[in-house]
Design a protein around this motif. Structure first.
Motif, PDB file in Angstrom:
ATOM      1  N   PRO A 190       0.812  -1.219   0.000  1.00 48.83           N
ATOM      2  CA  PRO A 190       0.000   0.000   0.000  1.00 48.83           C
ATOM      3  C   PRO A 190       0.847   1.272   0.000  1.00 48.83           C
ATOM      4  O   PRO A 190       0.662   2.143  -0.846  1.00 48.83           O
ATOM      5  CB  PRO A 190      -0.810  -0.112   1.297  1.00 48.83           C
ATOM      6  N   LEU A 247       2.807   1.752  -3.267  1.00 52.25           N
ATOM      7  CA  LEU A 247       1.986   2.211  -4.393  1.00 52.25           C
ATOM      8  C   LEU A 247       1.626   3.678  -4.249  1.00 52.25           C
ATOM      9  O   LEU A 247       1.684   4.437  -5.219  1.00 52.25           O
ATOM     10  CB  LEU A 247       0.713   1.364  -4.488  1.00 52.25           C
ATOM     11  N   VAL A 288      -0.904 -10.426  -4.438  1.00 48.26           N
ATOM     12  CA  VAL A 288      -0.239  -9.249  -5.001  1.00 48.26           C
ATOM     13  C   VAL A 288       0.641  -9.599  -6.195  1.00 48.26           C
ATOM     14  O   VAL A 288       1.867  -9.460  -6.157  1.00 48.26           O
ATOM     15  CB  VAL A 288       0.585  -8.472  -3.961  1.00 48.26           C
ATOM     16  N   GLY A 322       0.666  -9.673 -10.786  1.00 44.30           N
ATOM     17  CA  GLY A 322       0.041  -9.177 -12.005  1.00 44.30           C
ATOM     18  C   GLY A 322      -0.374  -7.729 -11.900  1.00 44.30           C
ATOM     19  O   GLY A 322      -1.469  -7.336 -12.268  1.00 44.30           O
ATOM     20  N   MET A 323       0.547  -6.889 -11.364  1.00 41.37           N
ATOM     21  CA  MET A 323       0.155  -5.522 -11.068  1.00 41.37           C
ATOM     22  C   MET A 323       0.148  -4.587 -12.254  1.00 41.37           C
ATOM     23  O   MET A 323      -0.680  -3.676 -12.307  1.00 41.37           O
ATOM     24  CB  MET A 323       1.067  -4.959 -10.003  1.00 41.37           C
ATOM     25  N   CYS A 324       1.093  -4.791 -13.217  1.00 41.84           N
ATOM     26  CA  CYS A 324       1.169  -3.829 -14.326  1.00 41.84           C
ATOM     27  C   CYS A 324      -0.167  -3.692 -15.043  1.00 41.84           C
ATOM     28  O   CYS A 324      -0.692  -2.594 -15.157  1.00 41.84           O
ATOM     29  CB  CYS A 324       2.271  -4.213 -15.298  1.00 41.84           C
ATOM     30  N   LEU A 367      -3.036  -1.936 -13.198  1.00 45.18           N
ATOM     31  CA  LEU A 367      -3.058  -0.475 -13.220  1.00 45.18           C
ATOM     32  C   LEU A 367      -3.285   0.066 -14.618  1.00 45.18           C
ATOM     33  O   LEU A 367      -4.002   1.032 -14.816  1.00 45.18           O
ATOM     34  CB  LEU A 367      -1.739   0.050 -12.666  1.00 45.18           C
ATOM     35  N   VAL A 386       3.658 -12.737 -19.763  1.00 44.85           N
ATOM     36  CA  VAL A 386       4.582 -12.632 -18.623  1.00 44.85           C
ATOM     37  C   VAL A 386       3.855 -12.241 -17.337  1.00 44.85           C
ATOM     38  O   VAL A 386       4.486 -11.895 -16.349  1.00 44.85           O
ATOM     39  CB  VAL A 386       5.725 -11.626 -18.879  1.00 44.85           C
ATOM     40  N   CYS A 424       2.573 -12.729 -13.961  1.00 42.57           N
ATOM     41  CA  CYS A 424       3.008 -13.736 -12.980  1.00 42.57           C
ATOM     42  C   CYS A 424       1.857 -14.620 -12.506  1.00 42.57           C
ATOM     43  O   CYS A 424       2.090 -15.725 -12.023  1.00 42.57           O
ATOM     44  CB  CYS A 424       3.651 -13.104 -11.766  1.00 42.57           C
ATOM     45  N   PHE A 445      -2.086   4.520  -9.275  1.00 45.76           N
ATOM     46  CA  PHE A 445      -1.223   4.043  -8.182  1.00 45.76           C
ATOM     47  C   PHE A 445      -1.862   4.317  -6.821  1.00 45.76           C
ATOM     48  O   PHE A 445      -1.914   3.441  -5.950  1.00 45.76           O
ATOM     49  CB  PHE A 445       0.140   4.744  -8.234  1.00 45.76           C
ATOM     50  N   LEU A 458      -5.053   2.141  -6.096  1.00 42.27           N
ATOM     51  CA  LEU A 458      -4.745   0.754  -5.740  1.00 42.27           C
ATOM     52  C   LEU A 458      -4.101   0.677  -4.354  1.00 42.27           C
ATOM     53  O   LEU A 458      -4.423  -0.209  -3.551  1.00 42.27           O
ATOM     54  CB  LEU A 458      -3.840   0.123  -6.800  1.00 42.27           C
ATOM     55  N   GLY A 459      -3.195   1.613  -4.058  1.00 39.75           N
ATOM     56  CA  GLY A 459      -2.547   1.614  -2.749  1.00 39.75           C
ATOM     57  C   GLY A 459      -3.553   1.774  -1.618  1.00 39.75           C
ATOM     58  O   GLY A 459      -3.532   1.037  -0.636  1.00 39.75           O
ATOM     59  N   LEU A 460      -4.479   2.721  -1.785  1.00 38.73           N
ATOM     60  CA  LEU A 460      -5.471   2.957  -0.733  1.00 38.73           C
ATOM     61  C   LEU A 460      -6.441   1.780  -0.619  1.00 38.73           C
ATOM     62  O   LEU A 460      -6.844   1.399   0.482  1.00 38.73           O
ATOM     63  CB  LEU A 460      -6.240   4.254  -1.003  1.00 38.73           C
ATOM     64  N   MET A 516      -5.743  -1.351  -1.195  1.00 35.09           N
ATOM     65  CA  MET A 516      -5.034  -2.416  -0.478  1.00 35.09           C
ATOM     66  C   MET A 516      -4.991  -2.127   1.009  1.00 35.09           C
ATOM     67  O   MET A 516      -5.192  -3.016   1.838  1.00 35.09           O
ATOM     68  CB  MET A 516      -3.608  -2.541  -1.003  1.00 35.09           C
ATOM     69  N   ALA A 517      -4.733  -0.849   1.351  1.00 38.59           N
ATOM     70  CA  ALA A 517      -4.692  -0.482   2.764  1.00 38.59           C
ATOM     71  C   ALA A 517      -6.054  -0.731   3.404  1.00 38.59           C
ATOM     72  O   ALA A 517      -6.145  -1.320   4.489  1.00 38.59           O
ATOM     73  CB  ALA A 517      -4.296   0.983   2.907  1.00 38.59           C
ATOM     74  N   ASN A 541      -6.507  -4.377   3.952  1.00 39.28           N
ATOM     75  CA  ASN A 541      -5.691  -4.839   5.080  1.00 39.28           C
ATOM     76  C   ASN A 541      -6.348  -4.487   6.409  1.00 39.28           C
ATOM     77  O   ASN A 541      -6.333  -5.283   7.354  1.00 39.28           O
ATOM     78  CB  ASN A 541      -4.304  -4.194   5.032  1.00 39.28           C
TER      79      ASN A 541
END
Lengths: 195, 328, 211
Positions: free
Chosen positions: A170, A173, C23, C25-27, C30, C108, C110, C184, C187-189, C191-192, C195
């Motif tokens: 997190p 990113l 986590v 297959g991120m490219c 996004l 490619v 993952c 970015f 996705l970051g928020l 995931m947070a 969590n």
């Protein structure tokens, strides 16, 4: 002039991480320390540059004459995998010092989507062998710039009190987002030169 | 061992009292520019500053409450972020713009990383960059005519200089007083300089950052400012016409996101000036100060790592180490 | 012991969600998530490739020598990718242009080689089929949710085909959500937030056990 445009385009304006979303897994995975980021950068610069050469040559001398362009994906991934294997063997024999420094990063690179990505972009831009090589180098330099900057920032996090729910992906990113916000400043730079 | 020594980063301020004192000095230094903005752009300026500060302070308090941390709005850093963000906004933007911008600046750019001292970009500038990417029309067109307070969408002096907009350039006197189109707090050069000199005199900021920044911008514009002819550009206008003074004195000097060493700070100023120049002359935007500083924020950890001060006895120390290594 | 086919399907949604738990297959997660529809078609492409490669890896698992299994996997993955490329170019040319190099780059991703290595190489065909469908569907839902958030905030509405909801945006859309920084940070928020939700539910479980 075109050379400058390709380099600037790859490093700053269309940076592989911040603008093209290519090679994110290793970018986040090996950016905890500056040393490993530098090692990975060396390996990526080497492989991406010459993988671009090899795939462009393969396109020009084999796929196009035989009319097999539709098999490009399958052909490229095999060519890149074989190339990385060869580099590994060759490096081990002739440059053991370099191999010790970069060797552990080489297997990671086959799964780095930036390598296949740049090869695909080369075809889409109909670059020849020389321009492809240059484009590969530029993309790799941009990727390296991004991971080195990020590693510098991340090293400081060791000293900070970061809540566990944010730790790792997190926060990585969100920071990448802030970095790419700063890199937006380069968009439109030399518009008449850079695609 | 060496690594640990180098990484210990700014701020080297200990205890909340000193942080508060320094922040208070910065607020005092911003007062002339705030007053100038009130005179030039009227009550709209006051509303924007108030909305921005209120949102910054409320975001900080709410976030810290939510994650059960000590509430640190008393250190006044959120107030400064709020004022600084307001200073960079066009005076006729709707009020939700400063509210969202400040919330982004405080929560995403600062608090998520652990609060003051842990952020790696200047929060106010991150907020502005976010707003510029999110609502470009508001951020590049919502101008007010100074003193008459009419809403206009004509070009700022920088856009005129760049040739991307039509308009007439004000004279030097108007530039110094701030009687021109522009963001709230960037126009009045005299008021900003007053604050900047106060900060340098009080020892709050290092003169090297503004010197490097403005010097690079001046020389660079002088040399490359006029297409097709070297040394014909107007360096003075480059410093007066945009947000360079606001950025150089108040944003680039932020302790947390600028280098620790004297030499590092000079490099920071030069780098930010250079990127600003690059964007202004050849980039997609008329102004590059925001990005120049943000991009130098990103490399600040690297500058701190590689630009270390030489200390007494270094050569001796190394010789001793080599001797010890050789002896083994 | 026979594994539950249903479990192999359903685990891709939460327990082994490729984006948020594994986590990987991120490219593409996004790059293609600027709208719900883009996310959907990318997801469909991944479901096809993943299911195809899982089934064939599982079918051939007894005859693939251990030493050269990775190159064999790569060929078994690249084949359906080429099929997807050709089909998409023929029937969905506009979408093929939008997704761009991220269609061939599925090779490619993952997620796919990861499932081949971790699951299909050791499990029977039917289980591998369900695993491919489940993980692929979980991935598709992720792409559509992220695409939905970004599209809604970035354009003010969600557009599917010629229908937009709501017809006129209720607020001024934030264009930044469609750009890389917006992707970015979203996705970051997300995931947070996930969590936090997971940590909360675990705490509650612990409290219940203690009681």
């Amino acid at each position: 002039m075109e050379v400058v445009a390709v380099i600037l385009g790859g490093v700053l304006i269309n940076n592989f991480i911040f603008m093209r979303y290519l090679g994110l897994c290793p970018f986040i995975g090996v950016s905890r320390q500056l040393e490993t980021a530098l090692g990975m950068s060396g390996a990526v610069i080497f492989v991406m540059t010459f993988a671009s050469t090899v795939t462009a040559a393969f396109e020009q001398f084999i796929l196009v004459p035989l009319g097999l362009e539709y098999l490009r994906t399958i052909a490229y991934i095999l060519v890149i995998a074989a190339f990385v294997q060869l580099v590994e063997i060759f490096m081990k024999k002739t440059a053991p010092g370099l191999y010790r420094a970069l060797g552990i990063y080489l297997p990671l690179i086959t799964t780095n989507c930036a390598v296949l990505g740049v090869a695909m972009l080369n075809v889409r831009n109909s670059y020849g062998i020389l321009m492809s090589t240059l484009n590969g180098l530029a993309g790799a330099l941009g990727w390296s710039l991004a991971i080195i900057i990020f590693a510098g920032i991340r090293e400081r996090w060791k000293l900070m009190d970061i809540p566990p729910v944010l730790e790792g992906f997190p926060l990585a990113l969100v920071s990448t987002g802030l970095m790419s916000l700063a890199f937006l400043g380069f968009s439109g730079l030399f518009r008449n030169l850079v695609k | 061992m060496e690594e640990k020594l180098v990484i210990s980063s700014s701020p080297h301020i200990k205890g909340p009292k000193t942080v508060r004192g320094i922040m208070l000095d910065v607020i005092i230094a911003l007062i002339p520019a705030c007053l100038a903005s009130l005179i030039l752009f009227g009550w709209k300026a006051l509303l924007i500053i108030m909305a921005s500060v209120a949102s910054a302070v409320a975001s900080e308090a709410l976030y810290e409450k939510a994650v059960k941390r000590e509430v640190t709005v008393g250190d006044l850093s959120a107030v400064i972020t709020g004022i600084l963000l307001a200073m960079t906004l066009p005076p006729n933007v709707p009020l939700w713009i400063p509210v969202i911008g400040s919330a982004f600046a405080i929560v995403i750019a600062k608090q998520i990383f652990g609060g003051l001292g842990c952020n790696f970009v200047n929060p106010a500038l991150a907020g502005r960059a976010f707003l510029l990417a999110a609502w470009p029309m508001h951020m590049t067109r919502d101008w007010l005519n100074p003193l008459t307070y009419d809403a206009v969408t004509s070009a700022t002096p920088l856009a005129v200089l760049k040739g991307t907009g039509q308009g007439t350039l004000p004279g030097i006197k108007d530039f110094l007083l701030g009687v021109r189109l522009g963001s709230l707090g960037e126009t009045s050069v005299l008021a900003l300089l007053l604050g900047g000199i106060y900060l340098i005199a009080r020892g709050v900021i290092d003169y090297r950052i503004p010197l490097g920044f403005l010097g690079t911008l001046f020389v660079g514009t002088l040399v490359f400012g006029k297409p097709g002819a070297f040394f014909q550009g107007d360096g003075v206008l480059a410093i007066l016409a945009g947000g360079a003074i606001l950025g150089a004195f108040f944003m680039a000097t932020d302790y947390v996101t600028s280098p620790v060493t004297a030499r590092g700070r000079l490099y920071m100023g030069i780098g930010a000036g250079f990127i600003t120049l690059l964007i202004r002359l050849w980039g997609g935007y008329p102004e590059g100060v925001t990005y120049g500083i943000l991009l130098m924020n990103l490399v600040t950890p690297l500058i701190d790592r590689f630009v270390v001060p030489r200390y007494y006895g270094y050569a001796h120390d190394r010789a001793a180490k080599e001797a010890a290594a050789g002896g083994r | 012991m026979k594994r539950s086919l249903f479990h192999d399907f359903i685990k891709g949604f939460v327990e082994e969600n490729p984006t948020f738990r594994l986590v990987i297959g991120m490219c593409p997660t996004l790059a293609v998530t600027t709208s719900v529809v883009n996310g959907f078609w990318m997801g469909v492409a991944v479901i096809f490739v993943l299911t195809f490669s899982n089934v064939f890896v599982s079918l051939l698992r007894k005859s693939i020598p251990d030493d050269i299994r990775i190159p064999v996997f790569v060929i078994l993955i690249a084949t359906p990718v080429v099929i997807v490329e050709l089909v998409m170019r023929a029937y969905l040319p506009a979408m093929y242009e939008i997704l761009g190099i991220f269609v061939p780059l599925i090779v490619v991703n993952c997620i796919i080689i990861g499932r081949a290595e971790a699951f299909a190489y050791h499990q029977p065909v039917l289980n591998s089929l369900m695993d491919g469908l489940g993980i692929g569907a979980g991935y598709t839902i992720n792409l559509m949710v992220i695409g939905g958030i970004r599209e809604f905030l970035g354009t003010g509405q969600i557009t599917i085909g010629s229908v937009s909801f709501p017809g006129t945006p209720l607020f001024e859309p934030a264009a930044v959500m469609l750009t890389p920084p917006g992707g970015f940070i979203t996705l970051g928020l997300l995931m947070a937030a996930l969590n936090i939700a997971v940590a909360r539910s675990e705490n509650r479980k612990k409290a219940r056990r203690a009681a």
